[in-house]
Each structure stands twice: as structure tokens, then as C-alpha cells.
Design a protein around this motif. Structure first.
Motif, short mmCIF file in Angstrom:
data_model
loop_
_atom_site.label_atom_id
_atom_site.label_comp_id
_atom_site.label_asym_id
_atom_site.label_seq_id
_atom_site.Cartn_x
_atom_site.Cartn_y
_atom_site.Cartn_z
N HIS A 169 8.39 -1.04 5.50
CA HIS A 169 6.96 -1.18 6.39
C HIS A 169 6.44 0.20 6.04
N SER A 170 6.54 0.76 4.82
CA SER A 170 5.69 1.96 4.34
C SER A 170 4.47 1.76 3.18
N GLY A 171 3.99 0.67 3.37
CA GLY A 171 3.01 0.26 2.40
C GLY A 171 1.73 1.32 2.51
N GLY A 172 1.63 1.92 3.53
CA GLY A 172 0.39 2.94 3.74
C GLY A 172 0.19 3.95 2.94
N VAL A 173 1.15 4.44 2.48
CA VAL A 173 1.32 5.68 1.40
C VAL A 173 0.50 4.87 0.00
N PRO A 174 1.19 4.15 -0.61
CA PRO A 174 0.51 3.67 -1.91
C PRO A 174 -0.72 3.18 -1.63
N TYR A 175 -1.03 2.58 -0.52
CA TYR A 175 -2.37 1.73 -0.32
C TYR A 175 -3.47 3.01 -0.13
N GLN A 176 -3.05 4.21 0.68
CA GLN A 176 -3.97 5.26 0.75
C GLN A 176 -4.17 5.82 -0.75
N VAL A 177 -3.21 6.00 -1.53
CA VAL A 177 -3.39 6.61 -2.73
C VAL A 177 -4.68 5.78 -3.48
N TYR A 178 -4.54 4.60 -3.27
CA TYR A 178 -5.71 3.69 -4.05
C TYR A 178 -6.99 4.07 -3.11
N THR A 179 -7.01 3.78 -2.12
CA THR A 179 -8.30 3.58 -1.28
C THR A 179 -9.07 5.21 -0.77
N LEU A 180 -8.24 6.08 -0.61
CA LEU A 180 -8.91 7.19 -0.23
C LEU A 180 -9.98 7.84 -1.17
N PRO A 181 -9.67 7.78 -2.56
CA PRO A 181 -10.67 8.24 -3.56
C PRO A 181 -11.94 7.29 -3.69
N LEU A 182 -11.93 6.07 -2.88
CA LEU A 182 -13.17 5.42 -2.92
C LEU A 182 -14.03 5.77 -1.89
#
Length: 245
Positions: free
Chosen positions: A143-156
Motif C-alpha cells: 500500500h505504498s504506491g504514493g511514492v512512485p506516483y508522486q515521482v511521476y506527477t509532481l513535476p507535472l
């Protein structure tokens, strides 16, 4: 008694996260794992995640980036499938440590670059498929998918509510998909569902609190909070993973 205290706090963390407060959702499983096994904690909380997702969807249903959502919806299910197929082969501690390292490096990089204004990146399929696949895999494992998700979405550099709504919808989608492999692994049963039903009350109330908090936070402060929370969570994951190896 200690079980219900830990379970209630875990449900509140789930609800706050589904209300849009960043990163706190990832604290739910570790808190409940203080009194039961991490695998059992993840299985017990999944129905709570799904109910909290419903409240989050009601609040953010109008706010999303369609392109990012499409990329994530294509990329995440194969990651979940990989997690299911390798559940007995992959070291969870190693995955958690790697997640922590990736998240910490990314958060520190974001902090160092914050003084230099960078243009928003366009959501590209290649990077999205890679990070979305990792998101699905790590979401299934811990349940730790938030880390890689934010790596992709924050620079957007999406607008605050769009960022939050896209995240809520993407994880509501993947949590429904995770029901199938979790059931196949025996992590969903009648006893778990009875406990989860009780925990849905504090989780639902916490969603409403989270939505309120996100709406009143200034946008710059919101994203600064996300980066700092990501750093602290990543350092904790790194510590937990290395300690367990």
C-alpha cells in the motif's frame, strides 16, 4: 484494546489521505502492523481504503487530469499482476528500502530545484508507464504506491485540486483491482470484513476533514507540504526496509 486503538488510528490515516492530505495514507499499514502482521494489516485495511475512496471520489469527482488518469489506468494493473505473481519471491523489505531511497532522492532534488522555476512537464506515456507500473506493484505489496506516483506527477505541476482529484481517482481504481488478488491470497474473509465495517466510520469522517484541510491550504504551502511529507515518509521506508533486511 490495543488492536482497536491502532486500527482506529489506521482508519483515520486512510480517511485523511483519501480526503487529499498527502502521504498520511501510507502510515496506516505500519500503525496497524504494530499489533498484527503487515500482510494481515494490508488485507484488513483494503475494504476501508475502498469505502474511503468512495467518499473521496464524491468530493473530487470534477477535478482530474484525463491524460494522467488514462496513463495510470493502463500502467498500474500490470504492476499489481506482477506483485501477485511474485508475492512469494520478492523481499518486501528490499522493495520498501528501494522505495524509500527513490522517494528521498526525488524529494531532495525537488527541494534543491525549488529556487529555480521549472516549466511544467507534459505527462508522457513512457515515463508514465514505468512509474505507473511501479505504483501498481508497490501498492499491491505494501500500500505504498504514493511514492512512485508522486515521482511521476509532481513535476507535472497540476493545480492543487486537479492533482488531488487525479490521485484519488487513480488509487480508487487500483484498489478495486487489488480486491481480486487479495481475495485469491486469502486476505479477505468474513472476520476481516466485520472489523473493516466498524473502521469505515472513523475513515469516512476523516475523509471529510481531509477535504476541508486541502481546500483551505494555500497552493504553494500544499505542495511544499507534499514534498516534505514525501521526504519524511521515504526516510522512514528506507529505515524500515534496511532494518528488516
Amino acid at each position: 484494546m490495543m488492536f482497536w486503538v491502532a486500527a482506529t488510528f489506521a482508519a483515520i490515516f486512510v480517511g485523511l489521505g483519501k480526503g487529499g492530505v498527502p502521504v498520511v495514507t501510507a502510515l496506516a499499514v505500519p500503525v496497524l502492523a504494530l499489533v498484527i502482521s503487515p500482510i494481515a494489516a494490508a488485507g484488513l485495511l483494503l475494504p476501508v481504503y475502498i469505502v474511503a475512496d468512495f467518499f473521496g471520489l464524491m468530493a473530487y469527482r470534477k477535478y482530474f487530469n484525463g491524460r494522467v488518469l488514462l496513463i495510470m489506468m493502463v500502467a498500474m494493473p500490470p504492476g499489481v499482476l506482477l506483485g501477485y505473481l511474485t508475492v512469494d519471491l520478492v523481499s518486501e523489505a528490499l522493495i520498501v528500502a528501494l522505495l524509500g531511497l527513490i522517494g528521498a532522492v526525488f524529494a531532495l532534488t525537488m527541494m534543491l530545484r525549488s529556487k529555480v522555476e521549472k516549466p511544467a512537464r507534459r505527462p508522457k506515456w513512457g515515463a508514465g508507464l514505468f512509474w505507473g507500473g511501479i505504483t501498481g506493484f508497490t501498492s499491491f505489496v505494501s500500500h505504498s504506491g504514493g511514492v512512485p506516483y508522486q515521482v511521476y506527477t509532481l513535476p507535472l505541476k497540476m493545480e492543487k485540486l486537479t492533482f488531488t482529484g487525479t490521485m484519488i481517482i487513480a488509487f480508487a481504481y487500483i484498489n478495486l483491482i487489488k480486491l481480486i488478488p487479495y481475495y485469491a491470497l486469502g486476505q479477505l474473509n468474513v472476520s476481516n470484513l466485520k472489523i473493516a465495517f466498524v473502521l469505515m466510520v472513523p475513515a469516512g469522517l476523516a475523509v471529510l476533514s481531509g477535504v476541508r484541510l486541502v481546500r483551505i491550504l494555500p497552493e504553494k504551502l500544499f505542495f511544499k507540504f507534499i514534498v516534505w511529507a514525501l521526504l519524511l515518509l521515504s526516510l522512514k521506508l528506507l529505515w524500515d526496509g534496511v532494518s528488516a533486511l
